[in-house]
Write a protein that holds these residues in place. Structure first.
Motif, PDB file in Angstrom:
ATOM      1  N   ALA A 243       0.817  -1.208   0.000  1.00 31.77           N
ATOM      2  CA  ALA A 243       0.000   0.000   0.000  1.00 31.77           C
ATOM      3  C   ALA A 243       0.856   1.266   0.000  1.00 31.77           C
ATOM      4  N   LEU A 244       1.935   1.281   0.772  1.00 38.97           N
ATOM      5  CA  LEU A 244       2.763   2.482   0.877  1.00 38.97           C
ATOM      6  C   LEU A 244       3.562   2.758  -0.392  1.00 38.97           C
ATOM      7  N   ALA A 245       3.625   1.787  -1.292  1.00 37.68           N
ATOM      8  CA  ALA A 245       4.249   2.038  -2.587  1.00 37.68           C
ATOM      9  C   ALA A 245       3.368   2.917  -3.462  1.00 37.68           C
ATOM     10  N   ASP A 246       2.108   3.089  -3.061  1.00 42.23           N
ATOM     11  CA  ASP A 246       1.172   3.963  -3.776  1.00 42.23           C
ATOM     12  C   ASP A 246       1.153   5.319  -3.075  1.00 42.23           C
ATOM     13  N   ASN A 247       1.479   6.378  -3.812  1.00 41.61           N
ATOM     14  CA  ASN A 247       1.546   7.705  -3.198  1.00 41.61           C
ATOM     15  C   ASN A 247       0.199   8.166  -2.652  1.00 41.61           C
ATOM     16  N   VAL A 249      -1.637   6.502  -0.777  1.00 42.40           N
ATOM     17  CA  VAL A 249      -1.688   6.012   0.600  1.00 42.40           C
ATOM     18  C   VAL A 249      -0.577   6.660   1.415  1.00 42.40           C
ATOM     19  N   ARG A 250       0.606   6.667   0.844  1.00 40.98           N
ATOM     20  CA  ARG A 250       1.789   7.148   1.563  1.00 40.98           C
ATOM     21  C   ARG A 250       1.695   8.633   1.913  1.00 40.98           C
ATOM     22  N   GLU A 251       1.357   9.464   0.932  1.00 41.69           N
ATOM     23  CA  GLU A 251       1.362  10.911   1.168  1.00 41.69           C
ATOM     24  C   GLU A 251       0.249  11.360   2.121  1.00 41.69           C
ATOM     25  N   PRO A 252      -0.952  10.804   2.045  1.00 40.05           N
ATOM     26  CA  PRO A 252      -1.943  11.149   3.080  1.00 40.05           C
ATOM     27  C   PRO A 252      -1.504  10.738   4.483  1.00 40.05           C
ATOM     28  N   LEU A 253      -0.813   9.596   4.591  1.00 41.72           N
ATOM     29  CA  LEU A 253      -0.304   9.183   5.899  1.00 41.72           C
ATOM     30  C   LEU A 253       0.684  10.211   6.431  1.00 41.72           C
ATOM     31  N   LEU A 254       1.605  10.657   5.598  1.00 44.88           N
ATOM     32  CA  LEU A 254       2.587  11.645   6.029  1.00 44.88           C
ATOM     33  C   LEU A 254       1.917  12.973   6.363  1.00 44.88           C
ATOM     34  N   TRP A 255       0.876  13.321   5.615  1.00 45.36           N
ATOM     35  CA  TRP A 255       0.129  14.551   5.913  1.00 45.36           C
ATOM     36  C   TRP A 255      -0.496  14.451   7.294  1.00 45.36           C
ATOM     37  N   ARG A 256      -1.060  13.308   7.616  1.00 46.74           N
ATOM     38  CA  ARG A 256      -1.703  13.129   8.919  1.00 46.74           C
ATOM     39  C   ARG A 256      -0.676  13.182  10.046  1.00 46.74           C
ATOM     40  N   ARG A 357      -5.149  12.158  -1.644  1.00 44.13           N
ATOM     41  CA  ARG A 357      -5.807  10.858  -1.805  1.00 44.13           C
ATOM     42  C   ARG A 357      -6.285  10.616  -3.232  1.00 44.13           C
ATOM     43  N   SER A 358      -6.501  11.662  -3.976  1.00 43.69           N
ATOM     44  CA  SER A 358      -7.012  11.501  -5.335  1.00 43.69           C
ATOM     45  C   SER A 358      -5.964  11.803  -6.392  1.00 43.69           C
ATOM     46  N   GLY A 359      -4.737  12.069  -5.973  1.00 41.31           N
ATOM     47  CA  GLY A 359      -3.682  12.424  -6.912  1.00 41.31           C
ATOM     48  C   GLY A 359      -3.340  11.276  -7.837  1.00 41.31           C
ATOM     49  N   PRO A 360      -2.613  11.563  -8.922  1.00 40.58           N
ATOM     50  CA  PRO A 360      -2.239  10.509  -9.871  1.00 40.58           C
ATOM     51  C   PRO A 360      -1.304   9.501  -9.239  1.00 40.58           C
ATOM     52  N   ARG A 361      -1.515   8.261  -9.593  1.00 40.31           N
ATOM     53  CA  ARG A 361      -0.672   7.196  -9.061  1.00 40.31           C
ATOM     54  C   ARG A 361       0.644   7.171  -9.810  1.00 40.31           C
ATOM     55  N   ARG A 362       1.740   7.104  -9.057  1.00 40.91           N
ATOM     56  CA  ARG A 362       3.053   7.014  -9.684  1.00 40.91           C
ATOM     57  C   ARG A 362       3.384   5.554  -9.959  1.00 40.91           C
ATOM     58  N   SER A 363       4.339   5.346 -10.833  1.00 44.76           N
ATOM     59  CA  SER A 363       4.670   3.980 -11.239  1.00 44.76           C
ATOM     60  C   SER A 363       5.273   3.203 -10.080  1.00 44.76           C
ATOM     61  N   LYS A 364       5.025   1.895 -10.109  1.00 47.96           N
ATOM     62  CA  LYS A 364       5.567   1.033  -9.065  1.00 47.96           C
ATOM     63  C   LYS A 364       7.093   1.041  -9.095  1.00 47.96           C
ATOM     64  N   SER A 365       7.679   1.066 -10.300  1.00 47.36           N
ATOM     65  CA  SER A 365       9.135   0.992 -10.396  1.00 47.36           C
ATOM     66  C   SER A 365       9.803   2.218  -9.802  1.00 47.36           C
ATOM     67  N   GLU A 366       9.110   3.375  -9.825  1.00 47.55           N
ATOM     68  CA  GLU A 366       9.697   4.605  -9.260  1.00 47.55           C
ATOM     69  C   GLU A 366       9.937   4.453  -7.773  1.00 47.55           C
ATOM     70  N   LEU A 367       9.069   3.690  -7.088  1.00 47.04           N
ATOM     71  CA  LEU A 367       9.137   3.598  -5.637  1.00 47.04           C
ATOM     72  C   LEU A 367       9.751   2.291  -5.156  1.00 47.04           C
ATOM     73  N   LEU A 368       9.419   1.196  -5.832  1.00 47.43           N
ATOM     74  CA  LEU A 368       9.924  -0.099  -5.385  1.00 47.43           C
ATOM     75  C   LEU A 368      11.115  -0.588  -6.175  1.00 47.43           C
ATOM     76  N   GLY A 369      11.418   0.053  -7.278  1.00 46.12           N
ATOM     77  CA  GLY A 369      12.506  -0.411  -8.110  1.00 46.12           C
ATOM     78  C   GLY A 369      12.132  -1.659  -8.861  1.00 46.12           C
TER      79      GLY A 369
END
Length: 372
Positions: A243-247, A249-256, A357-369
């Motif tokens: 889940a955290l590989a998806d921005n 999920v990750r960015e709203p968590l950091l915002w909170r 929460r509604s922003g564009p999803r970034r590629s999996k390879s950008e975050l997980l390699g």
């Protein structure tokens, strides 16, 4: 680097011995073989703490001089007025020319708008003023007792070494991390997609992670660094890794985690420290090759708290997993340059939860390699 936005409000960083006694608490570990620089405002409010290795040759001394000059200029931009240096010579002293190091630091400050408060050494528990060698040496445990007591009273402690601090974030594979890898491999691609397929599923993941990380009861927070944060099940961590590989999920968590961030309150210090410890526990129990997304969260949050040592360790761990992880790279650069965490907080606060929460999803390879 360490930038403490919420050090105890009643702590006064005035006087060279008070500064030296506070260094381990500011860094998060007891330094050795180090040159530590501490910046403060006119009123003694801490701005920035940084460390480098003690130089052992002329090239190292030049590099230290240039680093001291650059960080001093940045600290002045952040309203620093005074600068203090604390040198921790290596026990063997091999190759270290202490008078040369002291003079290089003094000359670096002369080129800035800062006032030099002190240059001192701490060795075997003894503090010595290197700008006045005729002054008597002092036992730091005695003369710095008041400053240390105030840190401890607010629940701030430190590790015995940087290696001990790093061991809380990364190290040999754990039984849990092996189980996490097995869960991910067993569940397959369809399970991974379903975890973040809809706004509702992403929100469920976000809320689960936030519930684990965030402690609302101050009485349940850790009082010291030897507190062991509870580790979720392998199934939970595996889902959170995905889940955290998806921005979204990750960015709203950091915002909170940044929302309502309070300065100077003892309760806030313990709450945030416990949240960071839990994030680090997640990183520690995630397979190293998949750790970049979780490590980026821990790195960003540690930077937010002013824990530059933990931020750098977590960011480096994430970059080892995926050199293209943008957030880890951002944190690593910010920590190295001494950028104040208010920059990160302002960045997050410029956006709303709905936008993140509604922003564009970034590629999996950008975050997980290419791990998957």
């Amino acid at each position: 680097m360490s930038i403490q936005p919420f050090e105890p409000a009643d702590l006064i960083l005035r006087g060279p011995t008070q500064v030296a006694a506070s260094v381990p608490y500011l860094l998060g570990f007891q330094p050795s073989d180090s040159v530590v620089v501490v910046f403060a405002t006119v009123r003694g409010r801490h701005i920035l703490t940084a460390r480098v290795d003690v130089p052992r040759d002329p090239e190292g001394t030049v590099a230290m001089y240039e680093s001291a000059l650059a960080i001093s200029e940045r600290a002045h931009e952040q309203q620093a007025a005074y600068v203090s240096f604390v040198i921790y010579p290596p026990d063997d002293g091999a190759g270290v020319r202490l008078p040369v190091v002291v003079e290089a630091l003094r000359q670096a400050v002369e080129r800035t708008h800062l006032s030099l408060d002190s240059i001192a050494t701490v060795q075997h528990g003894t503090w010595r003023d290197e700008l006045d060698r005729d002054a008597p040496a002092l036992l730091l445990d005695e003369v710095g007792l008041d400053a240390a007591a105030q840190w401890v009273a607010h629940g701030v402690t430190y590790e015995a070494s940087r290696e001990d601090l790093a061991a809380r974030i990364c190290g040999p594979e754990t039984d849990t991390s092996r189980a996490v890898r097995e869960v991910i491999e067993r569940n397959g691609d369809k399970w991974r997609r379903e975890l973040v397929k809809t706004a509702a599923s992403r929100r469920q993941m976000e809320d689960q992670i936030a519930a684990y990380v965030t402690v609302v009861d101050i009485n349940s927070c850790s009082e010291a660094r030897d507190h062991v944060s509870p580790v979720p099940s392998a199934e939970e961590i595996a889902a959170w890794v995905i889940a955290l590989a998806d921005n979204r999920v990750r960015e709203p968590l950091l915002w909170r985690l940044a929302d309502g961030f309070l300065e100077g309150e003892a309760s806030a210090i313990r709450l945030h420290q416990d949240a960071l410890a839990r994030l680090c526990a997640l990183v520690r129990n995630t397979p190293a090759e998949l750790a970049a997304p979780i490590a980026s969260c821990a790195a960003a949050y540690a930077w937010q708290l002013g824990d530059g040592a933990s931020a750098g360790i977590a960011a480096d761990h994430g970059l080892n997993a995926n050199p293209r992880n943008v957030l880890c790279g951002l944190v690593m650069s910010a920590v190295a340059a001494g950028v104040h965490p208010r920059v990160w907080l302002d960045m997050l606060r410029s956006m709303t939860l709905k936008q993140l929460r509604s922003g564009p999803r970034r590629s999996k390879s950008e975050l997980l390699g290419d791990s998957w």
